[in-house]
Design a protein around this motif. Structure first.
Motif, mmCIF file in Angstrom:
data_model
loop_
_atom_site.group_PDB
_atom_site.id
_atom_site.type_symbol
_atom_site.label_atom_id
_atom_site.label_comp_id
_atom_site.label_asym_id
_atom_site.label_seq_id
_atom_site.Cartn_x
_atom_site.Cartn_y
_atom_site.Cartn_z
ATOM 1 N N GLY A 21 0.822 -1.197 0.000
ATOM 2 C CA GLY A 21 0.000 0.000 0.000
ATOM 3 C C GLY A 21 0.858 1.250 0.000
ATOM 4 O O GLY A 21 2.030 1.213 -0.365
ATOM 5 N N LYS A 54 -2.828 3.435 3.479
ATOM 6 C CA LYS A 54 -3.878 2.889 2.613
ATOM 7 C C LYS A 54 -3.348 1.640 1.936
ATOM 8 O O LYS A 54 -2.155 1.480 1.755
ATOM 9 C CB LYS A 54 -4.302 3.925 1.565
ATOM 10 N N GLY A 55 -4.271 0.774 1.548
ATOM 11 C CA GLY A 55 -3.888 -0.469 0.893
ATOM 12 C C GLY A 55 -4.415 -1.652 1.669
ATOM 13 O O GLY A 55 -5.533 -1.628 2.192
ATOM 14 N N ASP A 56 -3.580 -2.697 1.764
ATOM 15 C CA ASP A 56 -4.003 -3.903 2.476
ATOM 16 C C ASP A 56 -4.152 -3.663 3.975
ATOM 17 O O ASP A 56 -4.923 -4.341 4.648
ATOM 18 C CB ASP A 56 -3.024 -5.041 2.213
ATOM 19 N N GLU A 95 -5.105 -0.450 6.402
ATOM 20 C CA GLU A 95 -5.591 0.929 6.336
ATOM 21 C C GLU A 95 -5.816 1.465 7.728
ATOM 22 O O GLU A 95 -6.338 0.760 8.597
ATOM 23 C CB GLU A 95 -6.899 0.999 5.530
ATOM 24 N N ASP A 141 5.682 4.016 -0.379
ATOM 25 C CA ASP A 141 5.002 2.759 -0.662
ATOM 26 C C ASP A 141 5.490 1.736 0.354
ATOM 27 O O ASP A 141 6.631 1.810 0.821
ATOM 28 C CB ASP A 141 5.332 2.260 -2.074
#
Length: 166
Positions: A46, A65-67, A69, A155
């Motif tokens: 994420g 955010k992403g897997d 959060e 990231d």
């Protein structure tokens, strides 16, 4: 002649004991690895967007955010110049508050003190609450943190393993 036989026999016994220890160690490592791979582990990825909210010590807040959060918070605990020009090595603590609980991390990395502030760091899970209790794993972050603007973006990729359901 008997003494030579005794010395050779002692060497064989030492070698046999050494090989037995090596085999036992490898067996433990393989069993541990198989137990871990059998755990409920997930690859995660994420992004993190953060901004500076304090200077002494450096503190940031942001959003993961992403897997995974949630709300992100970081506190710098140590920074030392590296042997590379314009690079600092740093340590810190961070946490992510998700809908399912909190994840606590120990962080270690490096950041460029020039330009946009390229950085990379490893976050190791140290504790958790709620659904994250007993979780283990690491996240690898790479991105930038611009000290002039107090903003950064990174990231992340990593693996998170669920805790025991005792």
């Amino acid at each position: 002649m008997a003494r030579a036989w005794f010395v050779a026999d002692a060497r064989r016994r030492i070698l046999a004991a050494f090989l037995l220890c090596v085999v036992a160690g490898l067996t433990v490592a393989i069993v541990t690895s198989q137990a871990r791979s059998g755990a409920d582990c997930q690859t995660v990825e994420g992004t993190l967007v953060e901004r500076q909210v304090g200077a002494d010590p450096l503190r940031t807040r942001g959003r993961l955010k992403g897997d995974i959060e949630g709300r992100y918070a970081f506190v710098l605990t140590n920074a030392v110049p590296s042997q590379s020009p314009d690079v600092l090595h740093f340590d810190g603590r961070s946490e992510v508050e998700t809908e399912d609980g909190k994840i606590f991390f120990s962080d270690s990395g490096a950041i460029s003190t020039v330009g946009r502030g390229n950085l990379a760091y490893l976050s190791t899970i140290t504790d958790g609450s709620g659904d994250w209790e007993g979780a283990t794993g690491q996240l690898l972050f790479r991105g930038f943190f611009n000290s002039a603007t107090g903003r950064g973006k990174s990231d992340y990729v990593g693996e998170v393993c669920a805790g025991d359901d005792d």
